[in-house]
Design a protein around this motif. Structure first.
Motif, PDB file in Angstrom:
ATOM      1  N   ALA A   7       8.891 -88.209 114.114  1.00  0.00           N
ATOM      2  CA  ALA A   7       9.384 -86.940 113.580  1.00  0.00           C
ATOM      3  C   ALA A   7       9.189 -85.874 114.639  1.00  0.00           C
ATOM      4  O   ALA A   7       8.180 -85.863 115.341  1.00  0.00           O
ATOM      5  CB  ALA A   7       8.653 -86.561 112.298  1.00  0.00           C
ATOM      6  N   MET A   9       8.497 -82.011 115.018  1.00  0.00           N
ATOM      7  CA  MET A   9       7.980 -80.933 114.186  1.00  0.00           C
ATOM      8  C   MET A   9       7.583 -79.761 115.063  1.00  0.00           C
ATOM      9  O   MET A   9       7.416 -79.913 116.286  1.00  0.00           O
ATOM     10  CB  MET A   9       6.791 -81.420 113.350  1.00  0.00           C
ATOM     11  CG  MET A   9       7.111 -82.630 112.500  1.00  0.00           C
ATOM     12  SD  MET A   9       5.862 -82.984 111.250  1.00  0.00           S
ATOM     13  CE  MET A   9       6.148 -81.633 110.108  1.00  0.00           C
ATOM     14  N   CYS A  82       1.025 -79.431 111.354  1.00  0.00           N
ATOM     15  CA  CYS A  82       2.223 -80.275 111.341  1.00  0.00           C
ATOM     16  C   CYS A  82       1.877 -81.706 110.937  1.00  0.00           C
ATOM     17  O   CYS A  82       2.649 -82.367 110.231  1.00  0.00           O
ATOM     18  CB  CYS A  82       2.892 -80.255 112.712  1.00  0.00           C
ATOM     19  SG  CYS A  82       3.738 -78.699 113.089  1.00  0.00           S
ATOM     20  N   HIS A  85       1.612 -81.949 107.158  1.00  0.00           N
ATOM     21  CA  HIS A  85       2.947 -81.904 106.575  1.00  0.00           C
ATOM     22  C   HIS A  85       3.650 -83.249 106.765  1.00  0.00           C
ATOM     23  O   HIS A  85       4.312 -83.761 105.850  1.00  0.00           O
ATOM     24  CB  HIS A  85       3.732 -80.769 107.239  1.00  0.00           C
ATOM     25  CG  HIS A  85       5.098 -80.535 106.678  1.00  0.00           C
ATOM     26  ND1 HIS A  85       5.442 -80.788 105.369  1.00  0.00           N
ATOM     27  CD2 HIS A  85       6.225 -80.060 107.256  1.00  0.00           C
ATOM     28  CE1 HIS A  85       6.707 -80.475 105.172  1.00  0.00           C
ATOM     29  NE2 HIS A  85       7.211 -80.041 106.310  1.00  0.00           N
ATOM     30  N   PHE A  86       3.502 -83.832 107.946  1.00  0.00           N
ATOM     31  CA  PHE A  86       4.095 -85.136 108.258  1.00  0.00           C
ATOM     32  C   PHE A  86       3.558 -86.218 107.324  1.00  0.00           C
ATOM     33  O   PHE A  86       4.322 -87.035 106.782  1.00  0.00           O
ATOM     34  CB  PHE A  86       3.779 -85.489 109.714  1.00  0.00           C
ATOM     35  CG  PHE A  86       4.137 -86.892 110.126  1.00  0.00           C
ATOM     36  CD1 PHE A  86       5.415 -87.209 110.558  1.00  0.00           C
ATOM     37  CD2 PHE A  86       3.181 -87.890 110.113  1.00  0.00           C
ATOM     38  CE1 PHE A  86       5.737 -88.501 110.945  1.00  0.00           C
ATOM     39  CE2 PHE A  86       3.485 -89.189 110.505  1.00  0.00           C
ATOM     40  CZ  PHE A  86       4.775 -89.496 110.918  1.00  0.00           C
ATOM     41  N   ARG A  89       5.045 -85.763 103.913  1.00  0.00           N
ATOM     42  CA  ARG A  89       6.486 -86.046 103.900  1.00  0.00           C
ATOM     43  C   ARG A  89       6.765 -87.539 104.019  1.00  0.00           C
ATOM     44  O   ARG A  89       7.735 -88.051 103.443  1.00  0.00           O
ATOM     45  CB  ARG A  89       7.154 -85.273 105.041  1.00  0.00           C
ATOM     46  CG  ARG A  89       8.671 -85.249 104.975  1.00  0.00           C
ATOM     47  CD  ARG A  89       9.255 -84.328 106.037  1.00  0.00           C
ATOM     48  NE  ARG A  89      10.697 -84.261 105.881  1.00  0.00           N
ATOM     49  CZ  ARG A  89      11.538 -85.164 106.370  1.00  0.00           C
ATOM     50  NH1 ARG A  89      11.067 -86.196 107.042  1.00  0.00           N
ATOM     51  NH2 ARG A  89      12.841 -85.040 106.187  1.00  0.00           N
ATOM     52  N   HIS A 269       9.312 -79.282 109.670  1.00  0.00           N
ATOM     53  CA  HIS A 269       9.954 -80.535 110.084  1.00  0.00           C
ATOM     54  C   HIS A 269      11.314 -80.204 110.685  1.00  0.00           C
ATOM     55  O   HIS A 269      12.106 -79.466 110.098  1.00  0.00           O
ATOM     56  CB  HIS A 269      10.122 -81.466 108.875  1.00  0.00           C
ATOM     57  CG  HIS A 269      10.900 -82.699 109.173  1.00  0.00           C
ATOM     58  ND1 HIS A 269      12.247 -82.809 108.881  1.00  0.00           N
ATOM     59  CD2 HIS A 269      10.541 -83.872 109.756  1.00  0.00           C
ATOM     60  CE1 HIS A 269      12.676 -84.002 109.258  1.00  0.00           C
ATOM     61  NE2 HIS A 269      11.661 -84.658 109.788  1.00  0.00           N
ATOM     62  N   ASP A 272      14.043 -86.337 112.141  1.00  0.00           N
ATOM     63  CA  ASP A 272      13.478 -87.669 112.328  1.00  0.00           C
ATOM     64  C   ASP A 272      14.333 -88.423 113.337  1.00  0.00           C
ATOM     65  O   ASP A 272      15.539 -88.179 113.461  1.00  0.00           O
ATOM     66  CB  ASP A 272      13.453 -88.456 111.010  1.00  0.00           C
ATOM     67  CG  ASP A 272      12.474 -87.881 110.006  1.00  0.00           C
ATOM     68  OD1 ASP A 272      11.342 -87.563 110.414  1.00  0.00           O
ATOM     69  OD2 ASP A 272      12.845 -87.746 108.829  1.00  0.00           O
TER      70      ASP A 272
END
Length: 286
Positions: A7, A9, A82, A85-86, A89, A269, A272
């Motif tokens: 990802a 970010m 981050c 959050h990753f 997610r 984000h 991806d």
């Protein structure tokens, strides 16, 4: 050639490649990190982050941070927001609060209802030996001879080392000229992040950071925290401070003394992707 998912970010423009090494272990060489971080030949980023399973019972996850030059470092304030959050997610956790293991300890990260991410960054380290910084005794400020000029800096570790310099006008400071000399100064055995701090008022500062191994970035979370600690120790700010960086704004709270520093800011984000893992140094690209 092995492929991997990642990802992209960013936190206030400080950008990252984040890789899930929890479900499938990933190991990167310095050459691979440099290839991934290259902004024309790779994905492009300031740092590569690996999310891993923890090595201690009191942590939920562990993370490793690699600068764009391939060097591994201890902590990253924007990066840990981050990373949390990753993890959410990717479905690796549903928790609002995560304990993230770093090289030097734990960072507690809370996903707030307003979308912001708050991080308990722990207590600032001021002991020169622990930073590490070559000084005879602990002080609020230290003289530092840089390229023939004597500067006055504060030395702080927020899990990684920072030298903070107070300036009158941040826009006039040649950060990219002075920064490399401070970063590589011999009094910092592990190199150092060079922070430049302008006080607007007691609740508002502006900061630019020349990061160790990455150059000047749009934002540096640990650098913002170190700047607030340095400014508060000098009596220049109060305990709740808005920190404006080139990429946006963080809020940093520190009551002083043995209290932890808290940092609040966004984690975004971007996209991806899937790509072949660059060859390790010496490997064939065929």
């Amino acid at each position: 050639m092995q492929e991997f998912r990642f990802a992209k970010m960013q936190g206030l423009g400080n950008d990252f490649i984040v890789i899930d090494a929890v479900t499938e272990p990933v190991s990167l060489t310095g050459a691979q990190v440099r290839a991934l971080a290259h902004r024309r030949l790779g994905v492009g980023c300031d740092q590569v982050l690996l999310a891993e399973a923890p090595s201690r019972d009191d942590a939920d996850f562990r993370y490793r941070i690699y600068n764009a030059d391939g060097s591994e470092v201890e902590h990253c304030g924007n990066g840990v927001r981050c990373l949390a959050h990753f993890l959410r997610r990717r479905g690796l956790t549903e928790a609002d609060t995560l304990r993230i293991e770093t090289v030097n300890g734990l960072a507690t990260v809370t996903m707030q209802a307003d979308g912001m991410v708050r991080v308990d960054m722990g207590m600032p380290v001021l002991d020169p030996e622990a930073i590490p910084f070559n000084a005879r005794e602990q002080a609020v400020t230290y003289p530092l001879l840089v390229d023939g000029a004597q500067l006055e800096i504060s030395a702080v570790s927020m899990g990684n080392p920072h030298a903070v310099l107070v300036v009158d006008d941040l826009d006039r400071v040649p950060v990219t000229e002075i920064g490399p000399h401070i970063e590589a100064h011999g009094d910092f055995p592990n190199r150092v992040n060079a922070g430049f701090l302008q006080v607007v008022d007691r609740g508002h500062i502006r900061v630019r950071v020349y990061e160790r191994g990455a150059g000047e970035t749009l934002a540096c979370g640990t650098g913002a925290c170190a700047a607030v600690v340095a400014a508060r120790l000098r009596g220049l700010v109060d305990s709740h401070v808005r920190v404006d960086l080139r990429g946006g704004t963080l809020v940093v709270d520190w009551q002083g003394g043995d209290e932890a520093v808290y940092m609040t800011g966004p984690a975004v984000h971007v996209f991806d992707g899937v790509m072949p893992l660059p060859p390790a140094e010496g490997e064939s690209t065929r």
